[in-house]
Write an enzyme that holds these catalytic residues in place. Structure first.
Site, short mmCIF file in Angstrom:
data_model
loop_
_atom_site.label_atom_id
_atom_site.label_comp_id
_atom_site.label_asym_id
_atom_site.label_seq_id
_atom_site.Cartn_x
_atom_site.Cartn_y
_atom_site.Cartn_z
CG HIS A 25 -0.23 0.25 2.50
ND1 HIS A 25 0.45 -0.73 3.15
CD2 HIS A 25 -0.07 1.37 3.24
CE1 HIS A 25 0.99 -0.25 4.26
NE2 HIS A 25 0.70 1.04 4.34
C1 UD1 Z 1 -2.17 5.24 5.81
C2 UD1 Z 1 -0.88 5.73 6.47
C3 UD1 Z 1 0.19 4.65 6.36
C4 UD1 Z 1 -0.32 3.34 6.89
C5 UD1 Z 1 -1.59 2.96 6.18
C6 UD1 Z 1 -2.16 1.67 6.65
C7 UD1 Z 1 -0.36 8.13 6.34
C8 UD1 Z 1 0.47 9.14 5.68
N1 UD1 Z 1 -0.36 6.91 5.78
O1 UD1 Z 1 -1.91 5.07 4.44
O2 UD1 Z 1 1.33 5.04 7.09
O3 UD1 Z 1 0.66 2.35 6.72
O4 UD1 Z 1 -2.55 4.01 6.39
O5 UD1 Z 1 -3.32 1.34 5.98
O6 UD1 Z 1 -1.00 8.43 7.32
N2 UD1 Z 1 -9.33 4.64 1.74
C9 UD1 Z 1 -10.53 3.96 1.72
N3 UD1 Z 1 -11.09 3.62 2.91
C10 UD1 Z 1 -10.50 3.91 4.11
C11 UD1 Z 1 -9.27 4.59 4.12
C12 UD1 Z 1 -8.71 4.94 2.93
O7 UD1 Z 1 -11.07 3.69 0.68
O8 UD1 Z 1 -11.07 3.53 5.17
C13 UD1 Z 1 -8.70 4.98 0.45
C14 UD1 Z 1 -9.02 6.37 0.00
O9 UD1 Z 1 -9.12 6.37 -1.37
C15 UD1 Z 1 -7.80 7.15 0.43
C16 UD1 Z 1 -6.70 6.12 0.26
O10 UD1 Z 1 -7.29 4.88 0.61
O11 UD1 Z 1 -7.61 8.28 -0.32
C17 UD1 Z 1 -5.49 6.36 1.10
O12 UD1 Z 1 -5.85 6.50 2.48
P1 UD1 Z 1 -4.88 7.32 3.49
O13 UD1 Z 1 -5.39 7.19 4.88
O14 UD1 Z 1 -4.64 8.67 2.95
O15 UD1 Z 1 -3.50 6.59 3.37
P2 UD1 Z 1 -3.11 5.04 3.39
O16 UD1 Z 1 -2.54 4.70 2.07
O17 UD1 Z 1 -4.24 4.20 3.90
#
Ligand code: UD1
Length: 368
Positions: A207
């Site tokens: 991820h």
């Molecule tokens: C985040 C953390 C990362 C951690 C990871 C674990 C930061 C900078 N990154 O990354 O360190 O290892 O979580 O999962 O804080 N999304 C969904 N549903 C959700 C959450 C996210 O669909 O419940 C999708 C959305 O499109 C979102 C994308 O995932 O834009 C990324 O989510 P985000 O929380 O920004 O970062 P992660 O890649 O999950």
């Protein structure tokens, strides 16, 4: 009595916060905890299932910030968290790990003159293109108490000029959760559901933006997974970020067509623990999984150029293989061909009692 706000936001926070919340509820003469969920992760399988699996109570406060750009997300947490801290006037705000919610929670508390404790302090990949590295550096600079998992983290903090009296080696709080739930997880039926029976298999998680937001890199890694799947079934619970980019890059059908590569939705804590704790091999770009496989003695290949958790490499369970498809395939084949000799590693203070050491230190440091 110490009033403590514990901040959680994203998936890897829950298994670090759960032992703290549990210990504070057990030590209710000493602690009044308040659990604040920022809503950085909000899907059932990225959040709620972890609360349930880890016996976490429903959060006292949900900020519901949701997904956005890192800047907007961090700012939203700060804006919504500020009145909570101002009204509650806690003695401590405790933040865990290195996600955007970690930094946002810490910065808000510091601005309001509330003391901050950072759990999992001092880890460094020395790769500033990783958002987590920036979150770690900044959170550690402003925290009043820095709870580290290993000696290398203490050295990193001292080298950055953090006063020694703020730093305490307490061990790895995530391993408190691992120890507590390992046995329970074995009754999960996930392997049967996936049709794996008692056969050997590999597990992969991906991820990191550096791996999944770039078409060439992602496509190369998927190619390597296809090669590995020729030798052993590969189970791939796909993170929402990765699912999105696989679709955006037009790779969904290619991935689905790879024989022996089982694409599944993200798993809850117990099902995932049941899956990787019985795997022949794990391939990942996660931080926490490098540590969990070390404790369990499962061979781990880290698909990154660096790690902030070097102790997992010196322990001998984790190999940093990078993201070149050739290297990934070769490392996996070497691992599958070598007899499985890895034994669970014992790392000082990764013993299931980290949460109580943290609570003892908070008591010793006192109230505001
Ligand atoms: C985040 C953390 C990362 C951690 C990871 C674990 C930061 C900078 N990154 O990354 O360190 O290892 O979580 O999962 O804080 N999304 C969904 N549903 C959700 C959450 C996210 O669909 O419940 C999708 C959305 O499109 C979102 C994308 O995932 O834009 C990324 O989510 P985000 O929380 O920004 O970062 P992660 O890649 O999950």
């Amino acid at each position: 009595m110490l009033k403590v706000i514990i901040v959680v936001g994203a998936r890897p926070n829950f298994m670090k916060a759960a032992p703290l919340v549990e210990a504070m509820k057990r030590r209710k003469q000493e602690f009044a905890p308040l659990l604040v969920h920022t809503g950085q992760h909000y899907d059932q399988m990225m959040s709620d299932v972890f609360l349930k699996d880890l016996d976490l109570p429903r959060p006292d406060v949900s900020l519901e910030v949701g997904s956005d750009s890192p800047v907007a997300q961090t700012a939203a947490v700060m804006q919504k968290f500020e009145p909570i801290v101002a009204n509650e006037e806690p003695d401590w705000v405790v933040v865990v790990g290195d996600v955007n919610s970690t930094l946002a929670g810490a910065l808000t508390a510091v601005e309001l003159g509330v003391k901050v404790a950072h759990v999992e302090a001092g880890l460094r990949s020395r790769d500033r293109s990783m958002p987590e590295e920036i979150n770690r550096l900044l959170t550690d600079q402003i925290a009043d108490l820095l709870f580290t998992p290993s000696e290398d983290a203490n050295e990193n903090l001292l080298a950055e000029g953090i006063p020694r009296q703020r730093i305490l080696l307490v061990g790895n709080v995530m391993i408190d959760s691992l120890n507590k739930y390992l046995e329970k997880a074995q009754s999960s039926t996930i392997r049967t559901i996936l049709g794996l029976g008692d056969s050997e298999y590999a597990v992969v998680t991906l991820h990191r933006p550096s791996n999944v937001d770039n078409r060439e890199t992602l496509s190369g890694i998927i190619g390597a997974l296809g090669e590995i799947a020729n030798r052993i079934p590969v189970v791939f619970p796909v993170h929402p970020r990765t699912k999105k980019t696989i679709a955006e890059f037009g790779l969904t059908e290619k991935v689905a067509a790879i024989p022996n590569l089982k694409i599944i939705e993200p798993l809850g804590y117990l099902d995932f623990l049941a899956l990787y704790s019985n795997a022949r091999l794990v391939l990942t770009d996660s931080g926490g999984i490098q540590e969990e496989t070390t404790v369990l003695g499962i061979p781990c290949l880290t698909l990154r150029e660096n790690t902030e958790r070097p102790i997992t490499v010196t322990a001998g369970t984790n190999v940093i293989v990078g993201t070149s498809p050739d290297k990934i395939t070769k490392a996996a084949i070497t691992c599958l061909e070598s007899p499985l000799k890895i034994t669970p590693r014992q790392i000082p203070f990764w013993d299931g009692h980290t949460a109580d050491r943290i609570l003892d230190a908070l008591v010793a440091a006192g109230s505001a």
